[in-house]
Design a protein around this motif. Structure first.
Motif: not given
Length: 254
Positions: A8-12, A34-35, A43-44, A112-115
């Motif tokens: 998932l990290t690589g594709l993102c 991904v975190w 996250g997705v 903002r949740k991704l913070m």
């Protein structure tokens, strides 16, 4: 479908590169998505909703509205936190190292949740951090408060339903970030229970348990999101030409 964290990290990363994220930013953005997914905070799904804006709206250059030795204000101009979260965390870190305490505010941003992913990464560099923001979830306002101690892997997250009628923080879609290497800022329950109702507490051990589960079982990603990311990642491919075929190598090879 079920995929590994690395898949998932690589594709993102390739998808964000295909979206035109600057070098370095597309790796950061992928890591933050991904975190969040790895720790059970959607996250997705957050990325799915963000893609509509990221693929259709023109991005405006962000600006620093104000800055002194310990305070910084960033106007994100309606961009995703994926495009300014790393800058804000690094700014807070640098100012706190010099002055012992810093406050950085980001105005007019979404996702903002991704913070939280940026905070976890900054904490590993020896910084205590806290961030808070408010979302309008009609008909209520939900305040999210997250803190993490220096060198720890997992934060604490508190969600409150707010009754306060002053919705300034909600309307300007801001995030406030506080950092200090000298003392941690751990949450206690809201001092006025008549103004705030505690909805959820996610403790460090909850984050750790969820992360361990993902390492064992992988991540569940809906097919439509996966193929949308693959489509975006295809934008990074260079179209083959007659000349490149004659060279027997990919475009750009010397």
């Amino acid at each position: 479908m079920r995929v590994s964290q690395n898949e998932l990290t690589g594709l993102c990363r390739r998808a964000f590169e295909g979206l035109g994220f600057p070098p370095g930013d597309h790796e950061d953005a992928a890591d933050m998505v991904v975190w969040l997914e790895q720790h059970g905070l959607g996250g997705v799904d957050t990325l799915r909703r963000a893609l509509t804006r990221l693929t259709s709206e023109r991005r405006t250059a962000m600006t620093r509205s104000f800055e002194d030795s310990s305070l910084g204000v960033i106007d994100a101009k309606g961009n995703s936190i994926l495009l300014c979260g790393s800058l804000a965390a690094d700014l807070a870190y640098a100012k706190a190292r010099r002055k012992g305490l810093s406050v950085v505010k980001i105005h007019d941003c979404y996702n903002r949740k991704l913070m939280m992913g940026y905070l976890a990464r900054c904490a590993r560099r020896g910084m205590n951090l806290m961030a808070f923001w408010r979302n309008s979830e009609d008909p209520v306002v939900v305040e999210q408060v997250v803190s993490i101690r220096a060198y720890e892997d997992y934060p604490t997250l508190l969600l409150y339903q707010i009754e306060d009628q002053d919705d300034t923080l909600t309307r300007n879609r801001s995030v406030t970030l506080i950092a200090s290497p000298h003392f941690s800022m751990l949450q206690s329950l809201h001092p006025d229970p008549e103004e705030a109702t505690l909805l959820q507490v996610v403790r460090p051990e909850d984050f750790e348990r969820q992360s361990n589960r993902v390492w064992e079982d992988g991540l569940q990603v809906e097919d439509d999101v996966w193929y949308r990311l693959k489509e975006l990642s295809g934008r990074t491919l260079v179209e083959a030409t007659e000349e490149s075929r004659n060279r027997g190598a990919g475009e750009g090879a010397e």
